[in-house]
Motif scaffolding. Structure first.
Motif, PDB file in Angstrom:
ATOM      1  N   VAL A   1       0.841  -1.213   0.000  1.00 58.92           N
ATOM      2  CA  VAL A   1       0.000   0.000   0.000  1.00 58.92           C
ATOM      3  C   VAL A   1       0.870   1.254   0.000  1.00 58.92           C
ATOM      4  O   VAL A   1       0.625   2.185  -0.780  1.00 58.92           O
ATOM      5  CB  VAL A   1      -0.973  -0.006   1.202  1.00 58.92           C
ATOM      6  N   VAL A   2       1.894   1.285   0.848  1.00 56.72           N
ATOM      7  CA  VAL A   2       2.775   2.463   0.899  1.00 56.72           C
ATOM      8  C   VAL A   2       3.479   2.656  -0.442  1.00 56.72           C
ATOM      9  O   VAL A   2       3.569   3.785  -0.950  1.00 56.72           O
ATOM     10  CB  VAL A   2       3.789   2.330   2.064  1.00 56.72           C
ATOM     11  N   SER A   3       3.954   1.560  -1.045  1.00 56.32           N
ATOM     12  CA  SER A   3       4.619   1.661  -2.350  1.00 56.32           C
ATOM     13  C   SER A   3       3.681   2.231  -3.397  1.00 56.32           C
ATOM     14  O   SER A   3       4.049   3.132  -4.161  1.00 56.32           O
ATOM     15  CB  SER A   3       5.118   0.286  -2.807  1.00 56.32           C
ATOM     16  N   TYR A   4       2.453   1.717  -3.430  1.00 56.24           N
ATOM     17  CA  TYR A   4       1.524   2.173  -4.464  1.00 56.24           C
ATOM     18  C   TYR A   4       0.976   3.575  -4.194  1.00 56.24           C
ATOM     19  O   TYR A   4       0.646   4.288  -5.147  1.00 56.24           O
ATOM     20  CB  TYR A   4       0.406   1.164  -4.683  1.00 56.24           C
ATOM     21  N   VAL A   5       0.902   3.989  -2.957  1.00 57.03           N
ATOM     22  CA  VAL A   5       0.527   5.383  -2.678  1.00 57.03           C
ATOM     23  C   VAL A   5       1.609   6.308  -3.238  1.00 57.03           C
ATOM     24  O   VAL A   5       1.301   7.320  -3.889  1.00 57.03           O
ATOM     25  CB  VAL A   5       0.310   5.608  -1.163  1.00 57.03           C
ATOM     26  N   GLN A   6       2.870   5.946  -3.004  1.00 57.60           N
ATOM     27  CA  GLN A   6       3.978   6.736  -3.561  1.00 57.60           C
ATOM     28  C   GLN A   6       3.922   6.737  -5.092  1.00 57.60           C
ATOM     29  O   GLN A   6       4.128   7.771  -5.728  1.00 57.60           O
ATOM     30  CB  GLN A   6       5.322   6.174  -3.089  1.00 57.60           C
ATOM     31  N   ILE A   7       3.663   5.557  -5.670  1.00 57.05           N
ATOM     32  CA  ILE A   7       3.605   5.445  -7.133  1.00 57.05           C
ATOM     33  C   ILE A   7       2.485   6.310  -7.692  1.00 57.05           C
ATOM     34  O   ILE A   7       2.692   7.070  -8.639  1.00 57.05           O
ATOM     35  CB  ILE A   7       3.426   3.968  -7.553  1.00 57.05           C
ATOM     36  N   PHE A   8       1.287   6.209  -7.114  1.00 54.08           N
ATOM     37  CA  PHE A   8       0.153   6.944  -7.659  1.00 54.08           C
ATOM     38  C   PHE A   8       0.299   8.454  -7.473  1.00 54.08           C
ATOM     39  O   PHE A   8      -0.129   9.219  -8.344  1.00 54.08           O
ATOM     40  CB  PHE A   8      -1.164   6.436  -7.075  1.00 54.08           C
ATOM     41  N   THR A   9       0.912   8.880  -6.377  1.00 55.79           N
ATOM     42  CA  THR A   9       1.134  10.323  -6.233  1.00 55.79           C
ATOM     43  C   THR A   9       2.149  10.815  -7.272  1.00 55.79           C
ATOM     44  O   THR A   9       2.018  11.925  -7.783  1.00 55.79           O
ATOM     45  CB  THR A   9       1.615  10.697  -4.818  1.00 55.79           C
TER      46      THR A   9
ATOM     47  N   SER B   1       2.241  14.115 -19.251  1.00 57.65           N
ATOM     48  CA  SER B   1       1.765  13.514 -20.502  1.00 57.65           C
ATOM     49  C   SER B   1       0.801  12.359 -20.224  1.00 57.65           C
ATOM     50  O   SER B   1       0.989  11.576 -19.294  1.00 57.65           O
ATOM     51  CB  SER B   1       2.944  13.001 -21.334  1.00 57.65           C
ATOM     52  N   GLU B   2      -0.197  12.265 -21.089  1.00 58.37           N
ATOM     53  CA  GLU B   2      -1.189  11.206 -20.927  1.00 58.37           C
ATOM     54  C   GLU B   2      -0.587   9.843 -21.258  1.00 58.37           C
ATOM     55  O   GLU B   2      -0.960   8.831 -20.665  1.00 58.37           O
ATOM     56  CB  GLU B   2      -2.396  11.465 -21.825  1.00 58.37           C
ATOM     57  N   GLN B   3       0.362   9.799 -22.194  1.00 57.24           N
ATOM     58  CA  GLN B   3       0.992   8.531 -22.552  1.00 57.24           C
ATOM     59  C   GLN B   3       1.817   7.980 -21.384  1.00 57.24           C
ATOM     60  O   GLN B   3       1.761   6.800 -21.084  1.00 57.24           O
ATOM     61  CB  GLN B   3       1.884   8.718 -23.777  1.00 57.24           C
ATOM     62  N   GLY B   4       2.565   8.836 -20.708  1.00 55.44           N
ATOM     63  CA  GLY B   4       3.329   8.401 -19.539  1.00 55.44           C
ATOM     64  C   GLY B   4       2.418   7.964 -18.413  1.00 55.44           C
ATOM     65  O   GLY B   4       2.684   6.986 -17.705  1.00 55.44           O
ATOM     66  N   TYR B   5       1.344   8.676 -18.258  1.00 55.10           N
ATOM     67  CA  TYR B   5       0.316   8.368 -17.259  1.00 55.10           C
ATOM     68  C   TYR B   5      -0.254   6.971 -17.508  1.00 55.10           C
ATOM     69  O   TYR B   5      -0.335   6.135 -16.630  1.00 55.10           O
ATOM     70  CB  TYR B   5      -0.762   9.448 -17.424  1.00 55.10           C
ATOM     71  N   ARG B   6      -0.623   6.713 -18.779  1.00 55.34           N
ATOM     72  CA  ARG B   6      -1.211   5.427 -19.155  1.00 55.34           C
ATOM     73  C   ARG B   6      -0.190   4.287 -19.007  1.00 55.34           C
ATOM     74  O   ARG B   6      -0.514   3.200 -18.557  1.00 55.34           O
ATOM     75  CB  ARG B   6      -1.729   5.505 -20.582  1.00 55.34           C
ATOM     76  N   LYS B   7       1.055   4.532 -19.398  1.00 53.79           N
ATOM     77  CA  LYS B   7       2.097   3.507 -19.320  1.00 53.79           C
ATOM     78  C   LYS B   7       2.374   3.129 -17.864  1.00 53.79           C
ATOM     79  O   LYS B   7       2.534   1.947 -17.533  1.00 53.79           O
ATOM     80  CB  LYS B   7       3.375   3.995 -19.994  1.00 53.79           C
TER      81      LYS B   7
ATOM     82  N   CYS C   1       1.387  -1.003 -13.377  1.00 56.31           N
ATOM     83  CA  CYS C   1       1.011  -1.285 -11.989  1.00 56.31           C
ATOM     84  C   CYS C   1      -0.276  -2.085 -11.834  1.00 56.31           C
ATOM     85  O   CYS C   1      -0.405  -2.882 -10.911  1.00 56.31           O
ATOM     86  CB  CYS C   1       0.862   0.021 -11.219  1.00 56.31           C
ATOM     87  N   ILE C   2      -1.235  -1.865 -12.701  1.00 52.94           N
ATOM     88  CA  ILE C   2      -2.558  -2.465 -12.538  1.00 52.94           C
ATOM     89  C   ILE C   2      -2.513  -4.000 -12.505  1.00 52.94           C
ATOM     90  O   ILE C   2      -3.175  -4.599 -11.650  1.00 52.94           O
ATOM     91  CB  ILE C   2      -3.532  -1.942 -13.624  1.00 52.94           C
TER      92      ILE C   2
END
Length: 198
Positions: A98-106, A113-119, A124-125
């Motif tokens: 959870v801590v790792s993914y909170v850091q990742i999502f922030t 860029s939307e492409q970087g966002y999507r990648k 992660c998903i």
């Protein structure tokens, strides 16, 4: 995997330096050590008990709680120690993820860029889906009270816990591979074509 994703997304320029061979070996060794200690506690507790009840276990596979129910002696302290270690181990892994993914999502939410966002999200998903499947099915299987005569729902929970996450793992990660997607598309087209030709 959560730590690997964290380093890849939050510190991409330092990835090769941080995720070197030594760190990968240490992460794998910690995972193996935790698994060995957890299983050794359960196995040691089980083999040191006297059994005098029926040897029939009404379960999909040989589970420690069902084995403890077959014992003649008091197993309360053994169950408590094994449960405490398992909960600490599971909770520790869950908090780390959870801590790792909170850091990742922030970090991802700050990507312009939307492409970087999507990648980043597509990286992660799949891991989050597999972890969610494992945690949800294990909570269903282990957090319910043990009954003397398990219901079909108890057996279904055990099957879900032991079969669904490992079965879904290659499907979820394999679907990101372009060759597997193409092969699956070809196979489905052939199946549909053969149905219409019959």
């Amino acid at each position: 995997m959560a730590y690997d994703r964290y380093i890849a997304i939050c510190k991409p320029l330092h990835y090769k330096v941080i995720m070197n061979r030594r760190i990968c070996i240490q992460i794998a060794a910690c995972a193996w050590a935790a698994g060995v200690i957890n299983s050794a506690m359960h196995t040691g507790n089980t083999f040191s008990l006297p059994f005098c009840h029926s040897n029939i276990i009404n379960q999909f596979f040989c589970e420690v709680p069902q084995l403890l129910r077959l014992s003649c002696s008091d197993t309360y302290l053994r169950e408590l120690a094994a449960l405490a270690f398992s909960v600490c181990l599971g909770l520790g892994c869950f908090v780390f993820i959870v801590v790792s993914y909170v850091q990742i999502f922030t970090t991802v939410l700050r990507i312009p860029s939307e492409q970087g966002y999507r990648k980043a999200f597509s990286t992660c998903i799949p891991h989050l889906i597999v972890v969610s499947l494992l945690f949800s099915t294990s909570i269903i299987a282990y957090m319910k009270p043990i009954s003397d005569s398990p219901s079909p729902l108890d057996l279904l929970a055990a099957v879900l816990y032991s079969m669904v996450p490992p079965l879904m793992n290659p499907v979820i990660y394999g679907m990101r591979n372009k060759e597997i997607q193409a092969a699956l598309r070809t196979m489905l087209q052939r199946q549909i074509l053969s149905i219409f030709l019959l």
